[in-house]
Design an enzyme around this catalytic site. Structure first.
Site: not given
Length: 180
Positions: A163, A131, A128, A154, A63, A40
């Site tokens: 995603y 990523r 983002h 994930h 995160k 990220r």
């Protein structure tokens, strides 16, 4: 909610890298780190020179608080070696021009991505997207959703495919074949 997309076209990816390399080495390194590690942007911006001196980059994700150990690709390692030459070990890798030793802000990273979007006519591009570009290209090359799921932290393979846009690509292909 406006979802950002990965950069899926490999030729365009190469053009973006070349464009950045010619204009701003710091932004080029930021871009390479994103598309080669899947980190990220908040984790990339926290990196210091000492964090990238070996072959692996070890971080604790901001995160998730989970540790992440990523081996650098040859392209990334070569670019970083040139970039960090003669830089102090404690200096932020993606350094702001403001202040003595401050990391680039997330807002400025977003502006850099918008400059790329404007230059290359890309829509739905944000920080983002780096990523997601990593994830998309990893999946296309290896077709291994389980390892990608682990790389991206994930909880389910379906989450990973959604995603990176694979599910949407499949839906779009099906939709385009409707002829009733």
């Amino acid at each position: 909610m406006n979802l950002v997309q990965p950069i899926k076209d490999k030729e365009q990816l190469q053009e973006i890298k070349q464009w950045l390399k010619e204009r701003n080495e710091r932004n080029y390194i930021l871009f390479l780190l994103g598309i080669h590690t899947g980190f990220r942007v908040s984790d990339i911006l926290r990196l210091r020179v000492k964090d990238v001196q070996g072959w692996n980059i070890f971080i604790k994700e901001k995160k998730t608080k989970k540790p992440k150990d990523v081996k650098m690709s040859n392209e990334l390692k070569k670019a970083i070696r040139n970039y960090i030459k003669d830089k102090p070990k404690n200096e932020f890798l993606i350094k702001s021009r403001n202040g003595k030793n401050k990391p680039l802000s997330r807002g400025m990273a977003y502006i850099i991505m918008q400059q790329i979007a404007d230059e290359f006519g890309l829509e739905r591009l944000g920080t983002h997207s780096l990523r997601k570009t990593y994830g998309y290209n990893h999946y296309i090359k290896f077709k291994d959703v389980a390892s990608l799921q682990e790389m991206l932290n994930h909880s389910h393979p379906k989450e990973t495919l959604r995603y990176i846009g694979i599910n949407q690509d499949n839906l779009n292909k099906q939709q385009s074949k409707i002829d009733w």
